[in-house]
Write a protein that holds these residues in place. Structure first.
Motif, PDB file in Angstrom:
ATOM      1  N   ASN A   1       0.860  -1.181   0.000  1.00 10.01           N
ATOM      2  CA  ASN A   1       0.000   0.000   0.000  1.00 10.01           C
ATOM      3  C   ASN A   1       0.900   1.235   0.000  1.00 10.01           C
ATOM      4  O   ASN A   1       1.396   1.665   1.039  1.00 10.01           O
ATOM      5  CB  ASN A   1      -0.909  -0.024   1.234  1.00 10.01           C
TER       6      ASN A   1
ATOM      7  N   GLU B   1       1.753  -6.729  -7.357  1.00  9.32           N
ATOM      8  CA  GLU B   1       0.601  -6.705  -8.266  1.00  9.32           C
ATOM      9  C   GLU B   1       0.103  -8.102  -8.621  1.00  9.32           C
ATOM     10  O   GLU B   1      -1.089  -8.326  -8.744  1.00  9.32           O
ATOM     11  CB  GLU B   1       0.923  -5.924  -9.561  1.00  9.32           C
TER      12      GLU B   1
ATOM     13  N   GLU C   1      -2.080 -11.349  -1.526  1.00  8.55           N
ATOM     14  CA  GLU C   1      -1.484 -10.141  -0.947  1.00  8.55           C
ATOM     15  C   GLU C   1      -2.271  -8.914  -1.397  1.00  8.55           C
ATOM     16  O   GLU C   1      -2.697  -8.838  -2.535  1.00  8.55           O
ATOM     17  CB  GLU C   1      -0.032  -9.968  -1.423  1.00  8.55           C
ATOM     18  N   MET C   2      -2.417  -7.954  -0.491  1.00  2.56           N
ATOM     19  CA  MET C   2      -2.985  -6.671  -0.893  1.00  2.56           C
ATOM     20  C   MET C   2      -2.024  -5.975  -1.859  1.00  2.56           C
ATOM     21  O   MET C   2      -0.806  -6.119  -1.731  1.00  2.56           O
ATOM     22  CB  MET C   2      -3.191  -5.766   0.316  1.00  2.56           C
ATOM     23  N   SER C   3      -2.571  -5.247  -2.809  1.00  2.00           N
ATOM     24  CA  SER C   3      -1.722  -4.438  -3.674  1.00  2.00           C
ATOM     25  C   SER C   3      -2.520  -3.253  -4.214  1.00  2.00           C
ATOM     26  O   SER C   3      -3.521  -3.435  -4.906  1.00  2.00           O
ATOM     27  CB  SER C   3      -1.178  -5.284  -4.836  1.00  2.00           C
ATOM     28  N   ILE C   4      -2.080  -2.068  -3.857  1.00  2.10           N
ATOM     29  CA  ILE C   4      -2.700  -0.835  -4.364  1.00  2.10           C
ATOM     30  C   ILE C   4      -1.761  -0.278  -5.424  1.00  2.10           C
ATOM     31  O   ILE C   4      -0.617   0.060  -5.131  1.00  2.10           O
ATOM     32  CB  ILE C   4      -2.878   0.200  -3.220  1.00  2.10           C
TER      33      ILE C   4
END
Lengths: 368, 368
Positions: B281, B310, B315-318
């Motif tokens: 993030n 990405e 996993e979170m990815s902004i």
């Protein structure tokens, strides 16, 4: 415009090909749901942000919605390729499997990446945005071809037979035909074959289709507007070739098709663009180029040496340096004429912050 | 020179880290046999060629033998990093697993690729061959830093505290210390941490070690001699910093370490080079940069937006466009000063036929 010769092909190979083709067709079928799922992952991550972070990116959700719309637009084109592709491949490719689910489960990120590359290939070959890459690579090839046959007028070139192995979506072969030559493209990838059949045979007007090739990665993007800009294909009508021109596309592995006796000394010129490194054994390619050219025939090449099978477990791969390639070409019986280095990208996002720049080797050489 | 604070860390996290570290150490251990196996695949493929093909590449086997030798030379350096690394990490990292075989089986091509990248990183940071990449990226960062603090003489800069997140092998932090500043590097990757500990603390003389970073891929090579040229590290003695200089490296995740209260408004300057896209993030990074800088403090950045997470399932990815990143930086409370685009490669083979060119965004901005 397509030539296939399924006669005399081993049954096991036919079944293997049918299985592969079903996977390719499934990849086309699953594109939309796969791409929407990826984009939805972004949406979920956005919702998980604290409110103060959301406030910093007020246009984020709007962009994700626009990408969803662009995915639908891409799928609209892919569906047409798919339905046409199912007809084109005919009954012999249907094979023995009736269990669609079995096949669908086999579609991997690797397969989907091939499809996304095919969408980008449309830009390289058939959009105005691909012109810089075409000018960098096709233009020196065409210039060399025209120079070699400068004593033959455009109108008298039909008997001159040019072969383009690794023809992709057919633009280079099409451009060669535009110069008056007869040209045969050869392509192995079903992704490319389905897409080239569509673009060469099913287009009614310039800019007929709208695609969004750069929506699948959010990395190295300068502005969202760039990323979401539609690309219109084709930039030229593929049917706009002279009515008596001799233009064909042949499906299949280069070594299998052109290793056949019927091709010996049948070609006046071979033009390879980003092709020679697709070989498991590049020496075999060089040998066949030499065998199927007429004496005094011309081979023109441009491309890097990104050996496709270098990291494929279980596959043979002979990886030579450029120096070793050139030595082998001379030893096989070619005489080098022109040699130079040409820098170019390949299916690059022109507005992206990362460019893969290939320092390509260009050469012309003549069969002795 | 290394600072670690294992106190108050969750036991589960310690065990997770220990497991990861064992994998990294195993990757170092298995380098030689893994690389020799890859090279031996080439040997087997050569032997499978027909004699007429072998005759076209008379120097092929000799080259493979030279690559074997170069693999041994690399391993000679890696063994020293490894033995030192085992001491460096201490007892607390040994964790609960006593079954070495379990761990060894977990080493993947992905892990080995991280290790090969670490070998190339030595060239970028600590060899004369990396100077063009350092000049393209470190030089504008150092120029901006010196310009901002131009009223403070080199001798009076020790109280000025500069932080380098994503410090890699420590060269940028070292160069900053050379300018008289205090500097702390922070690094998350165990590969980089082991290698930076080695280069910063165990070097006795310039050009002490010989490495061969470009032997692992045979693609896009112009000449075998280029590929097999030894690279000598380091180009400068890492211990050659002023005796009273304040230089430290901190292991750990940037958000975990610098999200702590003790860092609030403690830093005069943050220098990020190819770092901000390592965020899950990126907004969290920007927020922490702002919080830990003193009022009026400087953030200098260079790099692309190749979001590391990405394509990492789970996993979170902004992933923001450059425009969105800049808006968020302004909204967070930074005032942009200098902005430009700088093109550079990253750990590129200078003689290779393929270059990844990053069109990096460079900026300086001040905490308001």
């Amino acid at each position: 415009m397509f030539v296939n010769d399924p006669e005399g092909v081993d049954k096991e190979i036919v079944e293997e090909e049918a299985k592969h083709l079903r996977k390719v067709l499934n990849t086309f079928t699953l594109y939309k749901s796969h791409a929407l799922t990826s984009n939805n992952r972004r949406r979920t991550d956005y919702y998980a942000l604290p409110e103060r972070h959301k406030a910093l990116i007020p246009d984020y959700l709007t962009k994700l919605n626009k990408v969803d719309h662009a995915i639908s637009k891409n799928y609209h084109v892919l569906k047409q390729i798919l339905s046409d592709g199912k007809l084109f491949v005919g009954d012999e490719y249907k094979g023995s499997s009736n269990n669609d689910n079995d096949d669908k489960e086999q579609v991997t990120e690797y397969d989907m990446d091939k499809l996304r590359s095919t969408i980008k290939q449309f830009v390289r070959e058939w959009a105005i945005e691909g012109k810089p890459e075409r000018d960098a690579t096709y233009k020196p090839l065409l210039d060399a071809l025209n120079e070699f046959f400068k004593d033959v007028s455009k109108e008298e070139r039909a008997p001159i037979r040019v072969l383009v192995p690794g023809a992709g979506l057919g633009r280079l072969a099409f451009d060669i035909v535009q110069q008056g030559f007869s040209c045969q493209g050869n392509e192995f990838s079903f992704y490319m074959l389905l897409a080239s059949h569509f673009i060469l045979n099913r287009i009614e007007r310039v800019h007929q289709h709208e695609i969004y090739p750069f929506i699948h990665s959010f990395s190295n993007i300068v502005s969202s507007d760039d990323q979401l800009k539609p690309i219109f294909i084709p930039d030229i009508l593929p049917s706009s070739i002279p009515p008596d021109s001799n233009f064909s596309m042949v499906a299949g592995d280069f070594v299998e098709v052109y290793g056949e006796e019927q091709h010996i000394e049948k070609w006046d010129c071979i033009v390879t663009c980003f092709f020679i490194d697709t070989a498991k054994n590049i020496l075999e390619y060089i040998e066949i180029f030499h065998r199927i050219l007429k004496p005094g025939g011309l081979w023109i090449n441009i491309g890097p040496l990104l050996y496709h099978y270098e990291n494929s477990p279980g596959e043979m791969s002979i990886e030579l340096s450029l120096d070793q390639v050139k030595c082998a070409i001379k030893e096989t019986g070619f005489l080098f004429q022109d040699e130079k280095i040409i820098n170019t990208t390949y299916t690059s996002n022109p507005n992206g912050m990362l460019k893969y720049v290939y320092e390509c080797s260009f050469w012309t050489c003549v069969k002795q």
